[in-house]
Design a protein around this motif. Sequence first.
Motif, PDB file in Angstrom:
ATOM      1  N   ILE A 110       0.821  -1.216   0.000  1.00 50.07           N
ATOM      2  CA  ILE A 110       0.000   0.000   0.000  1.00 50.07           C
ATOM      3  C   ILE A 110       0.856   1.267   0.000  1.00 50.07           C
ATOM      4  O   ILE A 110       0.359   2.355   0.292  1.00 50.07           O
ATOM      5  CB  ILE A 110      -0.968   0.018   1.202  1.00 50.07           C
ATOM      6  CG1 ILE A 110      -0.198  -0.008   2.537  1.00 50.07           C
ATOM      7  CG2 ILE A 110      -1.933  -1.155   1.129  1.00 50.07           C
ATOM      8  CD1 ILE A 110      -1.095   0.171   3.757  1.00 50.07           C
ATOM      9  N   MET A 111       2.139   1.142  -0.322  1.00 47.59           N
ATOM     10  CA  MET A 111       2.994   2.325  -0.353  1.00 47.59           C
ATOM     11  C   MET A 111       2.522   3.312  -1.414  1.00 47.59           C
ATOM     12  O   MET A 111       1.859   2.940  -2.397  1.00 47.59           O
ATOM     13  CB  MET A 111       4.451   1.922  -0.624  1.00 47.59           C
ATOM     14  CG  MET A 111       4.721   1.382  -2.014  1.00 47.59           C
ATOM     15  SD  MET A 111       6.490   1.148  -2.330  1.00 47.59           S
ATOM     16  CE  MET A 111       6.955   0.137  -0.946  1.00 47.59           C
TER      17      MET A 111
ATOM     18  N   LYS B 100       6.322   2.679  -6.890  1.00 45.62           N
ATOM     19  CA  LYS B 100       5.390   2.078  -7.845  1.00 45.62           C
ATOM     20  C   LYS B 100       5.371   2.870  -9.155  1.00 45.62           C
ATOM     21  O   LYS B 100       5.310   4.103  -9.151  1.00 45.62           O
ATOM     22  CB  LYS B 100       3.977   2.031  -7.254  1.00 45.62           C
ATOM     23  CG  LYS B 100       3.841   0.999  -6.146  1.00 45.62           C
ATOM     24  CD  LYS B 100       2.387   0.717  -5.828  1.00 45.62           C
ATOM     25  CE  LYS B 100       2.240  -0.482  -4.910  1.00 45.62           C
ATOM     26  NZ  LYS B 100       0.846  -0.898  -4.707  1.00 45.62           N
ATOM     27  N   LEU B 101       5.396   2.118 -10.243  1.00 42.63           N
ATOM     28  CA  LEU B 101       5.264   2.712 -11.566  1.00 42.63           C
ATOM     29  C   LEU B 101       3.799   3.091 -11.819  1.00 42.63           C
ATOM     30  O   LEU B 101       2.893   2.564 -11.164  1.00 42.63           O
ATOM     31  CB  LEU B 101       5.742   1.725 -12.622  1.00 42.63           C
ATOM     32  CG  LEU B 101       7.233   1.366 -12.563  1.00 42.63           C
ATOM     33  CD1 LEU B 101       7.527   0.184 -13.478  1.00 42.63           C
ATOM     34  CD2 LEU B 101       8.085   2.561 -12.930  1.00 42.63           C
ATOM     35  N   PRO B 102       3.543   3.994 -12.771  1.00 42.00           N
ATOM     36  CA  PRO B 102       2.150   4.436 -13.024  1.00 42.00           C
ATOM     37  C   PRO B 102       1.194   3.303 -13.357  1.00 42.00           C
ATOM     38  O   PRO B 102       0.011   3.359 -12.990  1.00 42.00           O
ATOM     39  CB  PRO B 102       2.317   5.394 -14.208  1.00 42.00           C
ATOM     40  CG  PRO B 102       3.721   5.895 -14.098  1.00 42.00           C
ATOM     41  CD  PRO B 102       4.518   4.744 -13.575  1.00 42.00           C
ATOM     42  N   ASP B 103       1.669   2.286 -14.062  1.00 42.14           N
ATOM     43  CA  ASP B 103       0.785   1.186 -14.473  1.00 42.14           C
ATOM     44  C   ASP B 103       1.006  -0.064 -13.634  1.00 42.14           C
ATOM     45  O   ASP B 103       0.697  -1.177 -14.064  1.00 42.14           O
ATOM     46  CB  ASP B 103       1.016   0.859 -15.949  1.00 42.14           C
ATOM     47  CG  ASP B 103       2.476   0.473 -16.228  1.00 42.14           C
ATOM     48  OD1 ASP B 103       3.314   0.647 -15.322  1.00 42.14           O
ATOM     49  OD2 ASP B 103       2.758   0.010 -17.347  1.00 42.14           O
TER      50      ASP B 103
ATOM     51  N   GLY C   3       3.266  -4.979  -7.459  1.00 49.09           N
ATOM     52  CA  GLY C   3       3.477  -3.793  -8.279  1.00 49.09           C
ATOM     53  C   GLY C   3       4.570  -2.881  -7.758  1.00 49.09           C
ATOM     54  O   GLY C   3       4.543  -1.672  -7.988  1.00 49.09           O
ATOM     55  N   ILE C   4       5.548  -3.448  -7.066  1.00 45.39           N
ATOM     56  CA  ILE C   4       6.617  -2.647  -6.475  1.00 45.39           C
ATOM     57  C   ILE C   4       7.896  -2.812  -7.296  1.00 45.39           C
ATOM     58  O   ILE C   4       8.293  -3.926  -7.639  1.00 45.39           O
ATOM     59  CB  ILE C   4       6.880  -3.075  -5.019  1.00 45.39           C
ATOM     60  CG1 ILE C   4       5.633  -2.814  -4.155  1.00 45.39           C
ATOM     61  CG2 ILE C   4       8.078  -2.327  -4.446  1.00 45.39           C
ATOM     62  CD1 ILE C   4       5.756  -3.327  -2.746  1.00 45.39           C
TER      63      ILE C   4
ATOM     64  N   GLY D 172      10.618  -5.383  -7.716  1.00 44.03           N
ATOM     65  CA  GLY D 172      11.495  -4.712  -6.761  1.00 44.03           C
ATOM     66  C   GLY D 172      11.577  -5.381  -5.414  1.00 44.03           C
ATOM     67  O   GLY D 172      12.631  -5.375  -4.760  1.00 44.03           O
ATOM     68  N   LEU D 173      10.463  -5.951  -4.968  1.00 43.26           N
ATOM     69  CA  LEU D 173      10.462  -6.558  -3.645  1.00 43.26           C
ATOM     70  C   LEU D 173      11.418  -7.746  -3.596  1.00 43.26           C
ATOM     71  O   LEU D 173      12.146  -7.934  -2.611  1.00 43.26           O
ATOM     72  CB  LEU D 173       9.048  -6.996  -3.267  1.00 43.26           C
ATOM     73  CG  LEU D 173       8.740  -7.098  -1.761  1.00 43.26           C
ATOM     74  CD1 LEU D 173       9.080  -5.806  -1.051  1.00 43.26           C
ATOM     75  CD2 LEU D 173       7.279  -7.458  -1.544  1.00 43.26           C
ATOM     76  N   ALA D 174      11.433  -8.533  -4.659  1.00 42.32           N
ATOM     77  CA  ALA D 174      12.357  -9.668  -4.710  1.00 42.32           C
ATOM     78  C   ALA D 174      13.797  -9.187  -4.698  1.00 42.32           C
ATOM     79  O   ALA D 174      14.663  -9.785  -4.040  1.00 42.32           O
ATOM     80  CB  ALA D 174      12.091 -10.502  -5.955  1.00 42.32           C
ATOM     81  N   CYS D 175      14.088  -8.092  -5.405  1.00 45.75           N
ATOM     82  CA  CYS D 175      15.447  -7.522  -5.413  1.00 45.75           C
ATOM     83  C   CYS D 175      15.818  -7.004  -4.037  1.00 45.75           C
ATOM     84  O   CYS D 175      16.928  -7.240  -3.548  1.00 45.75           O
ATOM     85  CB  CYS D 175      15.535  -6.393  -6.434  1.00 45.75           C
ATOM     86  SG  CYS D 175      15.261  -6.890  -8.141  1.00 45.75           S
ATOM     87  N   MET D 176      14.892  -6.293  -3.398  1.00 42.65           N
ATOM     88  CA  MET D 176      15.175  -5.722  -2.092  1.00 42.65           C
ATOM     89  C   MET D 176      15.366  -6.804  -1.036  1.00 42.65           C
ATOM     90  O   MET D 176      16.150  -6.638  -0.099  1.00 42.65           O
ATOM     91  CB  MET D 176      14.056  -4.762  -1.680  1.00 42.65           C
ATOM     92  CG  MET D 176      14.321  -4.027  -0.380  1.00 42.65           C
ATOM     93  SD  MET D 176      15.734  -2.911  -0.448  1.00 42.65           S
ATOM     94  CE  MET D 176      14.954  -1.395  -0.985  1.00 42.65           C
ATOM     95  N   PHE D 177      14.662  -7.920  -1.188  1.00 40.33           N
ATOM     96  CA  PHE D 177      14.804  -8.985  -0.206  1.00 40.33           C
ATOM     97  C   PHE D 177      16.210  -9.584  -0.232  1.00 40.33           C
ATOM     98  O   PHE D 177      16.650 -10.170   0.758  1.00 40.33           O
ATOM     99  CB  PHE D 177      13.754 -10.074  -0.414  1.00 40.33           C
ATOM    100  CG  PHE D 177      12.527  -9.881   0.428  1.00 40.33           C
ATOM    101  CD1 PHE D 177      12.580 -10.013   1.802  1.00 40.33           C
ATOM    102  CD2 PHE D 177      11.309  -9.535  -0.151  1.00 40.33           C
ATOM    103  CE1 PHE D 177      11.457  -9.809   2.588  1.00 40.33           C
ATOM    104  CE2 PHE D 177      10.180  -9.335   0.633  1.00 40.33           C
ATOM    105  CZ  PHE D 177      10.258  -9.476   2.010  1.00 40.33           C
TER     106      PHE D 177
END
Length: 581
Positions: free
Chosen positions: A177-178, A217-220, A227-228, A287-292
């Motif tokens: 929900i960011m 988050k990207l626009p789409d 969607g991160i 992105g979440l997978a990269c950040m993890f």
Amino acid sequence: MSQYQAPIEDICFNLFDVWHLNDYWQQQSELQQQLDTDTAKAIVEEAAKICEQQIAPFSMLADHQGVTLQGTEVTVPAHYHAAYQSLCEGGWTGLSGDVAYGGMGMPKALSMMVDEMLCSADIAFSLYPGLTAGACVALLQHASEDIKSVYLPKLYSGEWSATMCLTESHAGTDLGIMRTTAKPQDDGSYKLNGSKIFITAGEHDLTSNIVHLVLAKLPDAPAGSRGISLFIVPKYLPANTNTNNGTVRNGVAVGSIEHKMGINGSATCVLNFDNAVGYLIGQPNRGLACMFTMMNYERLSMGSQGLGAAERAYQNALAYAKDRLQGRETEKDASKAEPIIVHADVRRMLLNIKAMNEAGRTFGTWVASLLDKAKYDNCQQSAAIANLLTPVTKAFMTDQGFSACVTAQQVFGGHGYIKEWGMEQLVRDARIAQIYEGTNGIQALDFMQRKVIADQGKVLSALLATIRSEINSHTFTHSTVLLTYITKVEQILALLLTQDSRSQNGNAYDFLNLVSYILYGYMWYKTSLALDGNKHSANFIAAKTETATYFYQRILPKADGYVAILQQSPTVMDNIAIDQF
């Protein structure tokens, strides 16, 4: 005043005698030319000197001074600059970094020992190089070659530092929900807008540039966590002969600094992104997978924080207990007081800390060595076990670290509550490790659902079977006890696999603790096998042997309590209505 001496003997014992990592390193072509036993010991000893001489003596001063914000500039404690420069000059900021980009290429098992010493010296200070190291891991695995070639050399050298920017005021664990957005530009860059909170080392004056890894988050973008995307957003845009000389300020600025319970020397910031230029890392919406990748690294570092604080707390409590004269446990002369270490309850407290600290160091070395084997050998089994044990490392080691600091403070009695002894600072500083990088409750859920239930307990079951086979192949004083507990874990696992997810979640924290105690029992088994009279003094062997016995008789039985809890239905916690709390 709080003192610290690096536990070099125990560190080397775990590296070389318990896990035989010196032999393993010599089998790896990437390491055998630069890392042997003597070199590894020298690395540990030199890191210990910096921690003991330049950082630890001033940790209380750093806690008192804290960080200051003037305008948009943050100043760290004055002595941090010299200590940080020593780290940079010695190559410590790139200790485990890829040699292709200027790192030293040392294994994780060795760098984790250095992490522990830095955390013992000053957790707040350790966060500056620690966050950078984690960011480098993420960039190395997911960034383009252009980005890696620009950023990694500067980060490994310590000239630049890095952060990770996840949390928003309304979105903690629920990152889906960011509200931070990233709008694509014609030149391939992105413009980021939004605000992030709790950003460790978000702004400071230790380095010439700060590189932010930002989730947005990207626009789409699809809704939720799917969607991160991940972006790299530098404080100063890197030099480009066509556009700037590396001094152009980006659209990211500190909004405020947090006033915290502890780690006061660490600049924890609110960061505002106002059309900040960023570049995509990895694939869109991944992105979440990269950040993890970074977060998993940091979660292992949290284990080092727990152990580091506990080690310093133990050393000071032990010294105090030997020096403080109070009461008469064995002395018959009423006019003479004895050192409090003769008292049974004080010995109980000290032994609880000692047994868990030493098992924790063995455990941390094991997990780090599994990561090394996954890296150098591409060993999928080692990677799977390390993945299983990551939430255990973060949650159990930080819980035990905080508990050790509180217990050590108790040894001091009233003096432990007074600032000049340094114990209350350790309690305050250690507390955060149970919270950030995913609270320990979240770690338990991760352990239960993603690490155990997701594969129907296959990795855990295989690990327990391997441990059982190993114990059966060697004579060990406490074999029967440990084997009995392994069977109990297997029985509880079978029960959990039959439950619905709500019940499993209710049992997650207790199950993580149950497994952790049994794994610490395995650590004492490995320690006992490694004791060799030809390598170690009689006193070292006796201390390890008696501490192991104490663990099996007075600590491991705590696992029975978790077995009893897990055999009950967790639905009782849902029987109470919200308005009845």
